[in-house]
Write a protein that holds these residues in place. Structure first.
Motif, PDB file in Angstrom:
ATOM      1  N   GLU A 278       0.846  -1.183   0.000  1.00 21.91           N
ATOM      2  CA  GLU A 278       0.000   0.000   0.000  1.00 21.91           C
ATOM      3  C   GLU A 278       0.892   1.246   0.000  1.00 21.91           C
ATOM      4  N   PRO A 279       0.479   2.274  -0.725  1.00 24.65           N
ATOM      5  CA  PRO A 279       1.265   3.517  -0.724  1.00 24.65           C
ATOM      6  C   PRO A 279       1.393   4.065   0.691  1.00 24.65           C
ATOM      7  N   VAL A 280       2.580   4.473   1.058  1.00 28.28           N
ATOM      8  CA  VAL A 280       2.801   5.018   2.404  1.00 28.28           C
ATOM      9  C   VAL A 280       2.187   6.410   2.490  1.00 28.28           C
ATOM     10  N   PRO A 281       1.372   6.654   3.482  1.00 28.80           N
ATOM     11  CA  PRO A 281       0.702   7.958   3.601  1.00 28.80           C
ATOM     12  C   PRO A 281       1.714   9.061   3.893  1.00 28.80           C
ATOM     13  N   ARG A 282       1.550  10.173   3.238  1.00 23.00           N
ATOM     14  CA  ARG A 282       2.518  11.274   3.374  1.00 23.00           C
ATOM     15  C   ARG A 282       2.037  12.387   4.279  1.00 23.00           C
ATOM     16  N   ARG A 283       0.756  12.458   4.461  1.00 24.81           N
ATOM     17  CA  ARG A 283       0.211  13.534   5.289  1.00 24.81           C
ATOM     18  C   ARG A 283      -0.654  12.981   6.392  1.00 24.81           C
ATOM     19  N   GLY A 284      -1.184  13.851   7.192  1.00 27.45           N
ATOM     20  CA  GLY A 284      -2.161  13.468   8.193  1.00 27.45           C
ATOM     21  C   GLY A 284      -1.533  12.919   9.444  1.00 27.45           C
ATOM     22  N   PRO A 285      -2.358  12.689  10.435  1.00 29.39           N
ATOM     23  CA  PRO A 285      -1.884  12.219  11.741  1.00 29.39           C
ATOM     24  C   PRO A 285      -1.190  10.876  11.597  1.00 29.39           C
ATOM     25  N   ARG A 286      -0.273  10.610  12.473  1.00 29.85           N
ATOM     26  CA  ARG A 286       0.397   9.320  12.455  1.00 29.85           C
ATOM     27  C   ARG A 286      -0.617   8.233  12.843  1.00 29.85           C
ATOM     28  N   PRO A 287      -0.681   7.179  12.041  1.00 27.86           N
ATOM     29  CA  PRO A 287      -1.627   6.090  12.337  1.00 27.86           C
ATOM     30  C   PRO A 287      -1.328   5.476  13.696  1.00 27.86           C
ATOM     31  N   ARG A 288      -2.374   5.204  14.457  1.00 32.73           N
ATOM     32  CA  ARG A 288      -2.181   4.516  15.745  1.00 32.73           C
ATOM     33  C   ARG A 288      -2.273   3.009  15.564  1.00 32.73           C
ATOM     34  N   LEU A 289      -2.773   2.600  14.414  1.00 35.64           N
ATOM     35  CA  LEU A 289      -2.975   1.173  14.189  1.00 35.64           C
ATOM     36  C   LEU A 289      -2.224   0.743  12.945  1.00 35.64           C
ATOM     37  N   ASP A 290      -2.163  -0.548  12.749  1.00 40.27           N
ATOM     38  CA  ASP A 290      -1.819  -1.063  11.437  1.00 40.27           C
ATOM     39  C   ASP A 290      -2.522  -2.410  11.274  1.00 40.27           C
ATOM     40  N   LEU A 291      -2.480  -2.916  10.067  1.00 34.74           N
ATOM     41  CA  LEU A 291      -3.215  -4.143   9.783  1.00 34.74           C
ATOM     42  C   LEU A 291      -2.781  -5.270  10.705  1.00 34.74           C
ATOM     43  N   ALA A 292      -1.485  -5.322  10.991  1.00 32.67           N
ATOM     44  CA  ALA A 292      -0.968  -6.405  11.823  1.00 32.67           C
ATOM     45  C   ALA A 292      -1.569  -6.360  13.221  1.00 32.67           C
TER      46      ALA A 292
END
Lengths: 250, 250
Positions: free
Chosen positions: B15-29
């Motif tokens: 998946e394309p790595v997000p460049r903007r916005g808040p840092r994700p608190r989750l991930d699929l794993a």
DNA sequence: CAATAACTGTGTACGTCATACACTATAAGT
DNA sequence: ACTTATAGTGTATGACGTACACAGTTATTG
């Protein structure tokens, strides 16, 4: 003595016949038939209690006089969606089991929703047990003991199930849509695209050589027959061993 | 070129790595891990979007940034719940495939909820494909062609799956409760009770002779090994045939 | 023949679930 | 500083499974 789980009892018609009250407008068979029609047409997802009830012209709650809950209904469906097993018309055990296994798989291809149920349920209904009986019967003349016969049939059942799953999952079975992958060719492409040759040396080599490109044959008999013969060869080898020197198992 | 279904893409980290916005608190794993913990503890039925979200300290809708829907989540679970395959440490193809199949079955026994998912999903994730790769690799030295190798593995997978289903369904696997039948012995009793010897001659004869009475061995290796050897004998026979006179398949 | 008891199907209501949509907060790029 | 894409939230909705109390129906009992 173990008690029969209620649904199982009803599957076998072992429920006490009601002596009073209004004549029932439904019976388990009618409910099951309606549910199966829906599953055939729209998949398991379409089978809701209200959908089944509507099709029978009845309020949803009426169904609960015949099945304890929805899972019960699914169990009964999984049994009565299965037609009678092929007839052992003077076939050798090998020919019969080959036909038996292929018929088994064909059922699963015709009703893919069975895949989502059978994987979880032990055979306890009249139909599935009739299948089991016929297969064991075919092995009756062989020198295998009961446990060995049982395991042989288990292996064959498993092969039918996995083959059907594969065909259905890669979409060659006809239906597509749903959750994404739709067709063996596309499946192959996806794999080829994603596989790192270093982490998946053998598989990625196979993919680039186009194994799955031409694999609409999954439905064709060729591949299926191959695996089937594999199993039957194993059985045959065992039978020969048992026949030569007759001693107990293990 | 086929597009990767979105979940599959994410499973592979494509998946394309997000460049903007808040840092994700989750991930699929993390999501998958939480879901698996719930499934292990309470079964698949316990895995609801809110349950998973609660466990992660997050609102239910947050999950939909990572999975398109619940089915997606199940697909990912079915892959990442699978540990790495056994290592082929200089084993013969036969010994390795035996270990491979047994390990396969053991996974399904340890996480019975996999049975309800795997029956429907093609292997497309990193783990399941690694298993496939290793099995094919073990057959690499043999004179079988690609299709034959593939089918061999299919048959083995099917056997593992069906064995696990049987063990789990008859309850010998440990857990019981749920929909009724709880234990091989009880299962046998039920069958004996219900089977009409005329309609089910072979099966009912077997039951009265107590086949399933002593069948807590289903979990034991004995029965499983038997069926496994059946398959492997078939493979071996084929290999011998191929080795003797080397000609094309079919 | 009346009264009773057992049974069938209904209507309503509730809790759970998956998920759509609009919104706020956040961080990176301009 | 301003724009813009993204992350997580809050609320809402419709479907679903099923519990419960009830009304209508029939065989049995007195």
């Amino acid at each position: 003595m173990a008690q029969l789980p209620p649904v199982v009892a009803r599957m076998w018609g072992r429920e006490p016949v009601p002596r009073r009250g209004p004549r029932p407008r439904l019976d388990l068979a009618a409910i099951t038939a309606a549910a199966i029609e829906i599953a055939d047409a729209e998949g398991l997802a379409g089978v809701s209690m209200s959908a089944v009830a509507t099709r029978l012209g009845v309020a949803p709650m009426a169904l609960y006089r015949y099945v304890g809950n929805k899972d019960d209904l699914l169990i009964v469906m999984a049994d009565s969606a299965v037609p009678p097993p092929p007839d052992p018309g003077g076939l050798t055990w090998r020919d019969y089991l080959a036909a038996w296994t292929r018929a088994n798989r064909d059922i699963l291809l015709a009703r893919p929703w069975l895949l989502s149920i059978q994987g979880d349920t032990p055979p306890a209904g009249p139909q599935r047990l009739r299948w089991l009986d016929r297969a064991l019967q075919a092995l009756g003349e062989t020198p295998l003991d009961d446990g060995e016969k049982f395991n042989t049939v288990t292996a064959l059942t498993g092969y039918a199930l996995t083959s059907a799953t594969l065909v259905h999952a890669t979409g060659a079975g006809g239906r597509e849509g749903e959750a994404g992958i739709a067709g063996a060719a596309e499946y192959g492409e996806i794999l080829a695209e994603v596989l790192d040759p270093q982490a998946y040396p053998t598989l990625s080599a196979m993919m680039s050589s186009g194994l799955l490109g031409r694999s609409e044959d999954w439905v064709e008999d060729a591949d299926f027959t191959f695996g089937l013969d594999l199993l039957l060869d194993g059985v045959e080898a065992l039978i020969r061993r048992r026949t030569r020197r007759r001693h107990d198992r293990k």
